[in-house]
Write a protein that holds these residues in place. Sequence first.
Motif, PDB file in Angstrom:
ATOM      1  N   ASN A 204      20.580  -3.290  57.332  1.00 63.08           N
ATOM      2  CA  ASN A 204      20.442  -1.937  57.905  1.00 63.08           C
ATOM      3  C   ASN A 204      20.498  -1.942  59.429  1.00 63.08           C
ATOM      4  O   ASN A 204      19.774  -1.202  60.099  1.00 63.08           O
ATOM      5  CB  ASN A 204      19.134  -1.270  57.446  1.00 63.08           C
ATOM      6  CG  ASN A 204      19.262  -0.696  56.050  1.00 63.08           C
ATOM      7  OD1 ASN A 204      20.366  -0.502  55.551  1.00 63.08           O
ATOM      8  ND2 ASN A 204      18.136  -0.433  55.416  1.00 63.08           N
TER       9      ASN A 204
ATOM     10  N   TYR B 293      16.439 -10.972  53.068  1.00 68.73           N
ATOM     11  CA  TYR B 293      16.964  -9.653  52.720  1.00 68.73           C
ATOM     12  C   TYR B 293      17.572  -9.648  51.325  1.00 68.73           C
ATOM     13  O   TYR B 293      17.379  -8.699  50.551  1.00 68.73           O
ATOM     14  CB  TYR B 293      17.991  -9.201  53.760  1.00 68.73           C
ATOM     15  CG  TYR B 293      17.372  -8.627  55.010  1.00 68.73           C
ATOM     16  CD1 TYR B 293      17.076  -7.275  55.104  1.00 68.73           C
ATOM     17  CD2 TYR B 293      17.066  -9.430  56.104  1.00 68.73           C
ATOM     18  CE1 TYR B 293      16.500  -6.733  56.248  1.00 68.73           C
ATOM     19  CE2 TYR B 293      16.487  -8.911  57.252  1.00 68.73           C
ATOM     20  CZ  TYR B 293      16.210  -7.562  57.321  1.00 68.73           C
ATOM     21  OH  TYR B 293      15.624  -7.039  58.450  1.00 68.73           O
TER      22      TYR B 293
ATOM     23  N   SER C 182      16.717   6.683  51.046  1.00 70.45           N
ATOM     24  CA  SER C 182      16.734   5.565  51.997  1.00 70.45           C
ATOM     25  C   SER C 182      15.794   4.474  51.512  1.00 70.45           C
ATOM     26  O   SER C 182      14.907   4.722  50.685  1.00 70.45           O
ATOM     27  CB  SER C 182      16.328   6.035  53.407  1.00 70.45           C
ATOM     28  OG  SER C 182      14.989   6.511  53.407  1.00 70.45           O
TER      29      SER C 182
ATOM     30  N   GLU D  67      13.434   0.991  52.903  1.00 73.55           N
ATOM     31  CA  GLU D  67      12.879   0.108  53.926  1.00 73.55           C
ATOM     32  C   GLU D  67      12.771  -1.272  53.280  1.00 73.55           C
ATOM     33  O   GLU D  67      11.829  -1.549  52.541  1.00 73.55           O
ATOM     34  CB  GLU D  67      11.512   0.612  54.390  1.00 73.55           C
ATOM     35  CG  GLU D  67      11.568   1.952  55.112  1.00 73.55           C
ATOM     36  CD  GLU D  67      10.190   2.441  55.540  1.00 73.55           C
ATOM     37  OE1 GLU D  67       9.351   1.580  55.912  1.00 73.55           O
ATOM     38  OE2 GLU D  67       9.944   3.656  55.487  1.00 73.55           O
TER      39      GLU D  67
ATOM     40  N   LYS E  62       9.642  -3.761  53.927  1.00 70.86           N
ATOM     41  CA  LYS E  62       8.387  -3.185  53.406  1.00 70.86           C
ATOM     42  C   LYS E  62       8.462  -2.895  51.916  1.00 70.86           C
ATOM     43  O   LYS E  62       7.450  -2.573  51.293  1.00 70.86           O
ATOM     44  CB  LYS E  62       8.056  -1.893  54.160  1.00 70.86           C
ATOM     45  CG  LYS E  62       7.695  -2.106  55.621  1.00 70.86           C
ATOM     46  CD  LYS E  62       7.340  -0.768  56.281  1.00 70.86           C
ATOM     47  CE  LYS E  62       6.951  -0.971  57.742  1.00 70.86           C
ATOM     48  NZ  LYS E  62       6.615   0.322  58.405  1.00 70.86           N
ATOM     49  N   GLU E  63       9.680  -2.981  51.356  1.00 72.35           N
ATOM     50  CA  GLU E  63       9.923  -2.684  49.943  1.00 72.35           C
ATOM     51  C   GLU E  63       9.458  -1.268  49.596  1.00 72.35           C
ATOM     52  O   GLU E  63       8.831  -1.027  48.572  1.00 72.35           O
ATOM     53  CB  GLU E  63       9.258  -3.725  49.035  1.00 72.35           C
ATOM     54  CG  GLU E  63       9.842  -5.116  49.197  1.00 72.35           C
ATOM     55  CD  GLU E  63       9.297  -6.125  48.201  1.00 72.35           C
ATOM     56  OE1 GLU E  63       8.761  -5.694  47.164  1.00 72.35           O
ATOM     57  OE2 GLU E  63       9.394  -7.325  48.474  1.00 72.35           O
ATOM     58  N   LYS E  64       9.789  -0.330  50.480  1.00 71.00           N
ATOM     59  CA  LYS E  64       9.459   1.078  50.265  1.00 71.00           C
ATOM     60  C   LYS E  64      10.741   1.883  50.112  1.00 71.00           C
ATOM     61  O   LYS E  64      11.771   1.566  50.711  1.00 71.00           O
ATOM     62  CB  LYS E  64       8.628   1.625  51.415  1.00 71.00           C
ATOM     63  CG  LYS E  64       7.201   1.079  51.439  1.00 71.00           C
ATOM     64  CD  LYS E  64       6.346   1.781  52.460  1.00 71.00           C
ATOM     65  CE  LYS E  64       4.904   1.278  52.420  1.00 71.00           C
ATOM     66  NZ  LYS E  64       4.236   1.668  51.157  1.00 71.00           N
TER      67      LYS E  64
ATOM     68  N   ARG F 155      12.391   5.913  49.902  1.00 70.71           N
ATOM     69  CA  ARG F 155      12.221   7.363  50.049  1.00 70.71           C
ATOM     70  C   ARG F 155      13.116   8.044  49.022  1.00 70.71           C
ATOM     71  O   ARG F 155      14.314   7.764  48.947  1.00 70.71           O
ATOM     72  CB  ARG F 155      12.590   7.821  51.447  1.00 70.71           C
ATOM     73  CG  ARG F 155      12.127   9.263  51.723  1.00 70.71           C
ATOM     74  CD  ARG F 155      12.341   9.649  53.158  1.00 70.71           C
ATOM     75  NE  ARG F 155      13.695  10.127  53.399  1.00 70.71           N
ATOM     76  CZ  ARG F 155      14.005  11.069  54.295  1.00 70.71           C
ATOM     77  NH1 ARG F 155      13.054  11.634  55.015  1.00 70.71           N
ATOM     78  NH2 ARG F 155      15.260  11.431  54.471  1.00 70.71           N
TER      79      ARG F 155
ATOM     80  N   LYS G 119       7.828   9.150  49.778  1.00 69.18           N
ATOM     81  CA  LYS G 119       8.019   7.705  49.909  1.00 69.18           C
ATOM     82  C   LYS G 119       7.141   6.970  48.894  1.00 69.18           C
ATOM     83  O   LYS G 119       5.984   7.341  48.672  1.00 69.18           O
ATOM     84  CB  LYS G 119       7.679   7.265  51.327  1.00 69.18           C
ATOM     85  CG  LYS G 119       8.137   5.857  51.676  1.00 69.18           C
ATOM     86  CD  LYS G 119       7.832   5.515  53.127  1.00 69.18           C
ATOM     87  CE  LYS G 119       8.720   6.267  54.086  1.00 69.18           C
ATOM     88  NZ  LYS G 119       8.525   5.810  55.485  1.00 69.18           N
TER      89      LYS G 119
END
Length: 307
Positions: free
Chosen positions: A186, A212, A238, A240, A243-245, A247, A260
């Motif tokens: 990213n 990654y 999206s 992250e 952070k393995e988050k 949205r 999120k």
Amino acid sequence: MKEIIGVRFKRPGKIYFFDPKHNKLQKGQYVIVETSMGEEYAEVVIENRMIKEEKIENPLKPIIRVATYKDKKHYEANKQKEKEAFDICLKQIKKHKLDMNLIDVEYKFDNSKLLFYFTADGRIDFRELVKDLAAIFKTRIELRQIGVRDEIKRIGGNGICGRELCCCSFLGNFETVSIKMAKEQNISLNPSKISGNCGRLMCCLKYEQEVYEEKLAKLPRVGAIVEAEEEGEGIVDSVEILKEKVRVKFKDKDGFFYKKFDAKDLKLIKDVEEKDEISGIDKEELKELKELEKLEEQDIKEQEDDI
């Protein structure tokens, strides 16, 4: 199992295994070893240890001896002579009107050879220069054209992160870096933002890529359909990666809303195929990125060997 020590000829540089010949050596000690280029003065960076024979690519060469005080003084004298040889070579290059940039000079430990490293656009006819240098230094002369990565590695400097360049601090060998790595991490695909001081793709893209890839394997791609326990189905907007988050975009009677989540709290309903093409940048930047990738492959093929 074989007993080995690991030595390095310069910092930073590749580590080579040698047979310690029953010597118990400490990290930071110096030894004299035999290489294809003759005797060399090397620093011990890996102390005596046993490793499996299949991990040894080539037959182990034994060290010649543990370096003595006399060896150390000889090595230091060579370093001083290298500085003098650099200035002399610069004058000779100017005399012969050669379009080349002298980067570094290296005396082999046994003084059997004197190497001059340079960069240039295209091939240089330096035969007359070699003759003059051989007459001055009375030893075998070798002029070695190097790439821009090796040039920066020898010159040194700091990266955009503010730290010392990776190639000047810990990277032993250059490895191929691709645009795909920047895309998966990213990072903006602006060539000026993913290029290092050498003008090639940044090395840090490579050694961070494994992390990654590991995390991406656990995450849905942008555009995938996922299900959250309370909100129901939505579309990944999206991700992250570190952070393995995720949205997620949901639709309700009032329109759309976003929320999120931790990736582990989502159920994947339908993923999307990975796209290889690069989008969102203009044709000129894409052309520049492709050229960077091509130069990257050429650099690896021509990479300077340490030994």
